[in-house]
Design an enzyme around this catalytic site. Structure first.
Site, mmCIF file in Angstrom:
data_model
loop_
_atom_site.group_PDB
_atom_site.id
_atom_site.type_symbol
_atom_site.label_atom_id
_atom_site.label_comp_id
_atom_site.label_asym_id
_atom_site.label_seq_id
_atom_site.Cartn_x
_atom_site.Cartn_y
_atom_site.Cartn_z
ATOM 1 C CE LYS A 253 5.368 -2.214 4.797
ATOM 2 N NZ LYS A 253 4.976 -1.071 3.937
ATOM 3 N N GLY A 254 3.719 1.738 7.666
ATOM 4 C CA GLY A 254 2.441 2.076 8.276
ATOM 5 C C GLY A 254 2.057 3.535 8.139
ATOM 6 C CE LYS B 58 9.523 7.153 1.561
ATOM 7 N NZ LYS B 58 8.611 6.144 1.071
ATOM 8 C CB THR C 285 -0.877 0.002 1.278
ATOM 9 O OG1 THR C 285 -1.710 -1.158 1.245
ATOM 10 C CG2 THR C 285 -1.760 1.241 1.369
ATOM 11 N N GLY C 286 0.378 2.300 -0.638
ATOM 12 C CA GLY C 286 1.084 3.580 -0.581
ATOM 13 C C GLY C 286 1.305 4.157 -1.957
ATOM 14 C CD GLU D 120 1.580 -1.793 4.468
ATOM 15 O OE1 GLU D 120 1.311 -0.973 3.595
ATOM 16 O OE2 GLU D 120 2.292 -1.515 5.443
ATOM 17 C CG ASP E 186 4.202 -2.600 1.190
ATOM 18 O OD1 ASP E 186 3.895 -1.493 0.690
ATOM 19 O OD2 ASP E 186 3.728 -3.000 2.273
ATOM 20 C CB THR F 272 6.334 3.568 -3.621
ATOM 21 O OG1 THR F 272 6.734 4.678 -2.808
ATOM 22 C CG2 THR F 272 7.481 3.162 -4.526
HETATM 23 C C1 5RP Z 1 1.578 2.026 4.156
HETATM 24 C C2 5RP Z 1 3.045 1.830 4.103
HETATM 25 C C3 5RP Z 1 3.776 2.398 2.947
HETATM 26 O O1 5RP Z 1 4.502 1.387 2.331
HETATM 27 C C4 5RP Z 1 4.705 3.475 3.433
HETATM 28 O O2 5RP Z 1 3.965 4.421 4.186
HETATM 29 C C5 5RP Z 1 5.403 4.180 2.256
HETATM 30 O O3 5RP Z 1 4.474 4.923 1.558
HETATM 31 P P1 5RP Z 1 4.806 5.725 0.249
HETATM 32 O O4 5RP Z 1 5.125 4.735 -0.824
HETATM 33 O O5 5RP Z 1 3.537 6.505 -0.019
HETATM 34 O O6 5RP Z 1 5.963 6.649 0.535
HETATM 35 O O7 5RP Z 1 3.644 1.230 4.960
HETATM 36 O O8 5RP Z 1 1.013 1.571 5.344
#
Ligand code: 5RP
Length: 218
Positions: free
Chosen positions: A94-95, A121, A28-29, A103, A81, A31
């Site tokens: 994460k989260g 990151k 999720t997210g 996840e 992910d 990316t």
């Molecule tokens: C969602 C997550 C995402 O993988 C994390 O927040 C990274 O998000 P993004 O790809 O929008 O930077 O853990 O619960």
């Protein structure tokens, strides 16, 4: 290149990990949203996906990918992910998108966790990004007091209800030197569903995007 362009670059690279007729684990997210977009041209070759959130499910369905219940699947070859932070030891926070529990469950069933991230990151020590903790609503204040005892400053993520009907506490000001120990310690607090440390089951492969291209680790 801005951060979103780097996310898109790394997401495209992750498509190389998708095999014909696979059932994929999908995170999720933002990316991952780029990853789902990149799956569209090959959607007809994929058997299906196990999704970690309602949001990803909606996007996967929109490109014609069948969604499987995790209980119908014994093993996933690959789980793709993102992460909010990741170390050289492949431990993650994460989260940020509140999907941490699903996840973690989907990641547990995958042979290979491919983390897709842009260079912002990558950290030496986890904790600058507030650590999300999913909590049963009635335990919110109790869990917050216990998290203070562990040295953190929990902040209730107001207005957010997870896909599981719970709430999120974001724990600020942690310097996480032993991610496995803290992951276990927080998960042992009654009322915690899970926390966003992915250290016991970290990533197997990291695809990290920078201006100079995408590097693979692991
Ligand atoms: C969602 C997550 C995402 O993988 C994390 O927040 C990274 O998000 P993004 O790809 O929008 O930077 O853990 O619960």
């Amino acid at each position: 290149m801005n951060q979103d362009e780097l996310k898109k670059q790394v997401a495209l690279k992750a498509v190389e990990y998708v095999e014909d007729d696979a059932i994929l684990g999908v995170g999720t997210g933002s990316t991952v949203n780029h990853f789902i977009d990149a799956l569209a041209p090959i959607a007809h070759k994929i058997k299906g996906a196990v999704s970690s959130s309602e949001e990803s499910t909606k996007r996967l369905k929109a490109i014609g990918i069948d969604i499987y219940d995790l209980n119908e699947v014994d093993l996933l070859d690959v789980y793709v992910d993102g992460a909010d932070e990741i170390t050289e030891h492949m431990a993650m926070i994460k989260g940020g998108g509140a999907a941490l529990t699903r996840e973690k469950i989907v990641a547990a069933v995958a042979k290979q966790f491919v983390c897709i991230a842009d260079q912002t990151k990558r950290v030496d020590v986890l904790g600058k990004f507030p650590l999300p903790v999913e909590v049963i609503p009635m335990a919110r204040s109790y869990v917050a007091r216990e998290l203070v005892k562990l040295g953190g400053d929990p902040v209730y993520r107001e207005g957010v209800v997870t896909d599981n009907g719970n709430v999120i506490l974001d724990v600020h000001n942690l310097t996480i030197l032993d991610p496995k120990q803290l992951e276990s310690q927080i998960n042992a607090i009654v009322g915690v569903v899970t926390n966003g440390l992915f250290a016991h089951r970290g990533a197997d492969t990291l695809l990290l995007a920078s201006e100079n291209g995408t590097q693979k680790f692991g």
